[in-house]
Design a protein around this motif. Structure first.
Motif, PDB file in Angstrom:
ATOM      1  N   HIS A 163      26.609   4.096 -16.060  1.00  0.00           N
ATOM      2  CA  HIS A 163      27.372   3.131 -15.259  1.00  0.00           C
ATOM      3  C   HIS A 163      26.598   2.723 -14.002  1.00  0.00           C
ATOM      4  O   HIS A 163      26.624   1.552 -13.605  1.00  0.00           O
ATOM      5  CB  HIS A 163      28.736   3.709 -14.884  1.00  0.00           C
ATOM      6  CG  HIS A 163      29.729   3.646 -16.024  1.00  0.00           C
ATOM      7  ND1 HIS A 163      30.929   4.298 -16.018  1.00  0.00           N
ATOM      8  CD2 HIS A 163      29.674   2.987 -17.215  1.00  0.00           C
ATOM      9  CE1 HIS A 163      31.577   4.044 -17.150  1.00  0.00           C
ATOM     10  NE2 HIS A 163      30.822   3.253 -17.890  1.00  0.00           N
ATOM     11  N   LEU A 168      27.266  -0.169 -20.381  1.00  0.00           N
ATOM     12  CA  LEU A 168      28.513   0.306 -20.980  1.00  0.00           C
ATOM     13  C   LEU A 168      28.209   1.617 -21.680  1.00  0.00           C
ATOM     14  O   LEU A 168      27.060   1.865 -22.066  1.00  0.00           O
ATOM     15  CB  LEU A 168      29.016  -0.730 -21.986  1.00  0.00           C
ATOM     16  CG  LEU A 168      29.469  -2.043 -21.355  1.00  0.00           C
ATOM     17  CD1 LEU A 168      29.445  -3.167 -22.385  1.00  0.00           C
ATOM     18  CD2 LEU A 168      30.853  -1.884 -20.726  1.00  0.00           C
ATOM     19  N   ASP A 190      33.586   4.154 -21.566  1.00  0.00           N
ATOM     20  CA  ASP A 190      34.194   2.868 -21.932  1.00  0.00           C
ATOM     21  C   ASP A 190      34.799   2.916 -23.322  1.00  0.00           C
ATOM     22  O   ASP A 190      35.833   2.316 -23.575  1.00  0.00           O
ATOM     23  CB  ASP A 190      33.132   1.763 -21.896  1.00  0.00           C
ATOM     24  CG  ASP A 190      32.604   1.567 -20.496  1.00  0.00           C
ATOM     25  OD1 ASP A 190      33.340   1.015 -19.672  1.00  0.00           O
ATOM     26  OD2 ASP A 190      31.473   2.010 -20.213  1.00  0.00           O
ATOM     27  N   SER A 214      37.347  -2.901 -20.487  1.00  0.00           N
ATOM     28  CA  SER A 214      36.012  -2.873 -21.092  1.00  0.00           C
ATOM     29  C   SER A 214      35.976  -3.956 -22.165  1.00  0.00           C
ATOM     30  O   SER A 214      36.963  -4.155 -22.877  1.00  0.00           O
ATOM     31  CB  SER A 214      35.722  -1.504 -21.721  1.00  0.00           C
ATOM     32  OG  SER A 214      35.666  -0.538 -20.706  1.00  0.00           O
TER      33      SER A 214
END
Ligand code: PLP
Length: 397
Positions: A163, A168, A190, A214
Motif C-alpha cells: 500500500h 493493490l 484489498d 477497492s
C-alpha cells in the motif's frame, strides 16, 4: 492424509446440504420463494464475513471456487492497469497455479510480472520484495499459507509495504482460512480468495473478499446477482452449506488446530525417527526442532498446523504415492492440481531442493477426522515402503 486437496463435509454441513437440495427456487425471483432464497444467501454471507474478518458482509461475493475468485481479481487488473497507468504484477514463486496461470495470462495483455524468490522455509525474501515495491506495482498477490509446505506469510506487513507503494494487495487464503485465524480487516488487504471445500464445505462454491471501495470488475457478465459482480443463477444449496461450514470453522479453529497439530507432530516425529535421511521441507523443520528441545520460543504461526512435507531421498514420490494408495493411504506429491504433471514441485524447487529430491517428496495433510490410530498406521507403513524402494534404487546408497 490429503486434506489440503479437499475435505469431507462436516456432518452438520451435510445435513443442511441435503435439506437444502429441496429448495429449488431461483433466489433472484421476486416472489416469496425467491425472497427466502435471498435471505438464506445473506445469512451465509454474514457467516463467511465473520470467519474472514470482513468489515461488513457486502464485502463478500460468492463465486464457484477459489480459482474463480482469484481469476476475478486478475481480470480486474486489465481495467485497473489502464486507469492507474501501472502494469507490474508482483507475486511469489510458490503460489498455487490459480495465481501463477492468471499472472501468465496477464503477460499476454502486456503486463510485466515478477515472481519473487522465497527463503529455504518459503517466506518471501524481504529485500527482493522491497526492491519490487520501488517499481510501483499495480497488484501484489501473495498467498497467506502455502498448500505444499504450509508456510504462513506475514500478510499484514507485506500488505502495508504494498500500500505504501500505491499497489493493490490480493491474498490467496484458500489454505489458511479455517486452519488459522484470518482477519481481512486487521491485515488491511484489498482482496482475498476462499474456497468452501477446504473447510469441510461442498465443492463448487467459493468466495471473494473485496474491501469496500477497492476496484472490482465482474469476471462473469449477465444477471445482476452478487451486487452486479458475479452473474449466474445462485447456487443456494452450496452457499448455505458454505455458510454453515464457515460458522463451524470460526467456532472450532483454535481447538481443531491444537489437536491437529499434535497429530501432525506425532506423524512428523514418527517418520523422521523410523526413516534415515528423511527431511522435513518448510518452516516446520525448525519449529519441530525447537518444540522437541522443549524450547517454545518458536514464533507463533509460521506454518499450518496440519501440513507435513517430507523428502525421502532414494525413493521416488509417485512410487511412494502408489504404494501407499494400495494400502488405502492417500497422499500427494506436489499440489493435487499439478499432480498429473511430472515436473518437480515448483514450490520445493523454489525453496532450494534439487529436482531429484523434490521428486522424492510427499505431502501429508491431515484434518478434523484424522485419528491417532491412522497416524500410527502411516508411521508403520511408510518406512517399509521407503526401505523397499531404496533397495530397488540404483542411486541410493
Ligand atoms: N489456492 C490454493 C492455495 C489451493 O490450495 C487451492 C486448491 O488446491 C486453490 C487455490 C484452488 O481452489 P478451488 O479448488 O476452490 O478452485
Amino acid at each position: 492424509m490429503d486434506y489440503n486437496s479437499t475435505t469431507p463435509l462436516l456432518p452438520k454441513v451435510q445435513e443442511v446440504y441435503i435439506k437444502e437440495l429441496n429448495f429449488y427456487t431461483n433466489a433472484s425471483s421476486l416472489y416469496e420463494g425467491g425472497r427466502l432464497g435471498a435471505k438464506k444467501i445473506e445469512k451465509a454471507r454474514k457467516q463467511v464475513a465473520s470467519l474472514v474478518g470482513a468489515h461488513q458482509p457486502k464485502e463478500i461475493v460468492f463465486t464457484a471456487s477459489g480459482t474463480e475468485s482469484t481469476n476475478t481479481i486478475f481480470n480486474t487488473m486489465i481495467f485497473e492497469g489502464k486507469k492507474r497507468n501501472r502494469n507490474l504484477i508482483v507475486t511469489t514463486k510458490i503460489e498455487h497455479p490459480a495465481v501463477i496461470q492468471s499472472v501468465k495470462r496477464l503477460k499476454s495483455f502486456g503486463f510485466e510480472c515478477e515472481y519473487l524468490p522465497v527463503t529455504s522455509e518459503g517466506f518471501v525474501n524481504i529485500e527482493s520484495y522491497e526492491t519490487a515495491m520501488n517499481k510501483k506495482p499495480l497488484l501484489v498477490s501473495i498467498m497467506t499459507a502455502n498448500n505444499e509446505i504450509g508456510t504462513i506469510m506475514n500478510i499484514k506487513n507485506l500488505c502495508q509495504k504494498a500500500h505504501a507503494a500505491g499497489a493493490l494487495f490480493h491474498t490467496d487464503a484458500v489454505q489458511a482460512v479455517g486452519k488459522i485465524p484470518f482477519n481481512a480487516k486487521e491485515m488491511g488487504i484489498d482482496y482475498a480468495s476462499f474456497s468452501a471445500h477446504k473447510i469441510y464445505g461442498p465443492k463448487g462454491v467459493g468466495a471473494l473478499y473485496i474491501k469496500e471501495k477497492s476496484p472490482i470488475q465482474p469476471l462473469l457478465c449477465g444477471g445482476e446477482q452478487e451486487f452486479n459482480l458475479r452473474a449466474g443463477t445462485y447456487n443456494v444449496v452450496g452457499i448455505v452449506a458454505f455458510g454453515v461450514a464457515a460458522e463451524e470453522a470460526l467456532l472450532n479453529v483454535k481447538a481443531n488446530s491444537d489437536t491437529i497439530k499434535k497429530l501432525r507432530n506425532r506423524l512428523a516425529n514418527g517418520l523422521l525417527k523410523a526413516i534415515p535421511n528423511s527431511t522435513i521441507n518448510g518452516p516446520l523443520s525448525t519449529s519441530l526442532n525447537q518444540l522437541n528441545k522443549k524450547n517454545n520460543a518458536s514464533p507463533a504461526l509460521r506454518e499450518l498446523p496440519n501440513t507435513l512435507n517430507v523428502s525421502f531421498p532414494g525413493a521416488e514420490g509417485e512410487s511412494i504415492l502408489l504404494h501407499l494408495d494400495l494400502l488405502g493411504i492417500s497422499v500427494s506429491t506436489g499440489s493435487a492440481c499439478a499432480s498429473a504433471s511430472l515436473d518437480a514441485s515448483h514450490v520445493l524447487v523454489a525453496i532450494g531442493l534439487d529436482p531429484a529430491l523434490a521428486h522424492s517428496s510427499i505431502r501429508f495433510s491431515i484434518g478434523m477426522f484424522t485419528t491417532e490410530k491412522e497416524i500410527d498406521f502411516v508411521v508403520r507403513k511408510v518406512p517399509v515402503i521407503i526401505d523397499q524402494l531404496r533397495k530397488m534404487s540404483p542411486f541410493y546408497t
